[in-house]
Scaffold this motif. Structure first.
Motif, short mmCIF file in Angstrom:
data_model
loop_
_atom_site.label_atom_id
_atom_site.label_comp_id
_atom_site.label_asym_id
_atom_site.label_seq_id
_atom_site.Cartn_x
_atom_site.Cartn_y
_atom_site.Cartn_z
N ASP A 24 2.73 -12.00 5.05
CA ASP A 24 2.51 -10.74 4.94
C ASP A 24 3.52 -9.81 5.68
O ASP A 24 3.82 -8.59 5.28
CB ASP A 24 1.20 -10.47 5.63
N ALA A 28 5.76 -6.85 4.15
CA ALA A 28 5.66 -5.52 4.46
C ALA A 28 7.04 -4.83 4.87
O ALA A 28 7.40 -3.87 5.15
CB ALA A 28 4.65 -5.39 5.81
N ARG A 104 1.88 -4.02 -0.04
CA ARG A 104 1.27 -5.18 0.68
C ARG A 104 0.84 -6.21 -0.21
O ARG A 104 0.56 -6.26 -1.49
CB ARG A 104 -0.18 -4.54 1.40
#
Lengths: 135, 135, 135
Positions: A24, A28, A104
């Motif tokens: 993640d 990001a 995302r």
């Protein structure tokens, strides 16, 4: 497009390690809104899978089920003695393809990404490649 | 982008055939530095997997393990008698996604690509598509 | 690139639902000739697979085989009681990558795409992303 590697130190013989936070953060950190992240495991006694991350008992039960399916006492020939790990690697699969939207990772409510150690503990790594959508 | 097909003649009922050399040559023949090669198996009693290519006993043990997991004497209904092959096809999976960097296939040290024959011998083929990274 | 979601209402505890027609219509509705459709299942007790669509007994036998491989009476800890469904989800896998050529889905002669319900009946959905080839 960007690409890289994530190092993972496993600590048990059989282990599902939640790497969602790391992936993640990598996603990001890219300047893309929409695309795909590809993950690739380069090891033959490990794998990658997506499953429930809320209850640690699910991870325990998955490893329990795999051990039942692929018992160590079959008549295996491979001299290293880790044939069940090679079979579990096939069952889990060695790559994942996950969507990115609004910058995302797009997982389901209960989904987390797990590195599957089937013959640890070892120093492992996985490779990632992020491809932005052509518009 | 380029795409094509690779013909594979299998010679046994259950067999893992190393096709890494063929895929590597296809990739090396493209004028791209970085990208992804997608492989797709169009058969329902075969699959594609990545595993150890150094010791032939690993291949033998994988097929031994699959035969233990999916025995032929379950109460199957499909009249062709090859239900274990359909189940093994599901377990192996029908596609692979592999990275290309510096113009070459990026596999781990011990990884090779295998076509999985679960109901041979037969004339088979797989399809490939190579996508260059958008920069 | 285009993306979307497909809703699927399952009607049984264990069920393979043929979604090929829906995916084929989505692909045919795009103005692209060549590319890839990625399918992603966001659930942890369901999966996606490609297998024979001609004989319904193949689907029945796949579910029969999975139930043999992952029996419900193992010593599972997860309190929801659906650990076999989580394991079957791992075995099936949560994504598919399928080629598009001449504006149409490229499956083998006998292949169909199935949503795998392992803990139904439930309201489910899968996500799709179609990426046109860069030329």
């Amino acid at each position: 497009m960007s690409a890289g590697q994530l190092k993972i130190a496993t600590t048990a013989h059989l282990e599902l390690i939640n790497i969602t936070g790391e992936i993640d953060r990598i996603v990001a950190g890219q300047a893309i809104s929409s695309g795909i992240v590809h993950l690739f495991n380069p090891h033959t006694t490990a794998g990658l899978t997506i499953n429930d991350g809320a209850d640690p008992d699910v991870r325990r039960d998955i490893l329990h089920g795999l051990t039942h399916m692929v018992p160590g006492n079959l008549n295996f020939h491979h001299a290293e003695g880790n044939s069940p790990a090679h079979i579990m690697a096939m069952l889990a699969g060695c790559s994942l393809t996950i969507f990115i939207d609004n910058g995302r990772l797009q997982l389901g409510t209960w989904q987390k990404i797990f590195f599957c150690e089937f013959d640890g503990p070892r120093s492992r790594s996985i490779r990632w490649k992020i491809v932005a959508d052509n518009q």
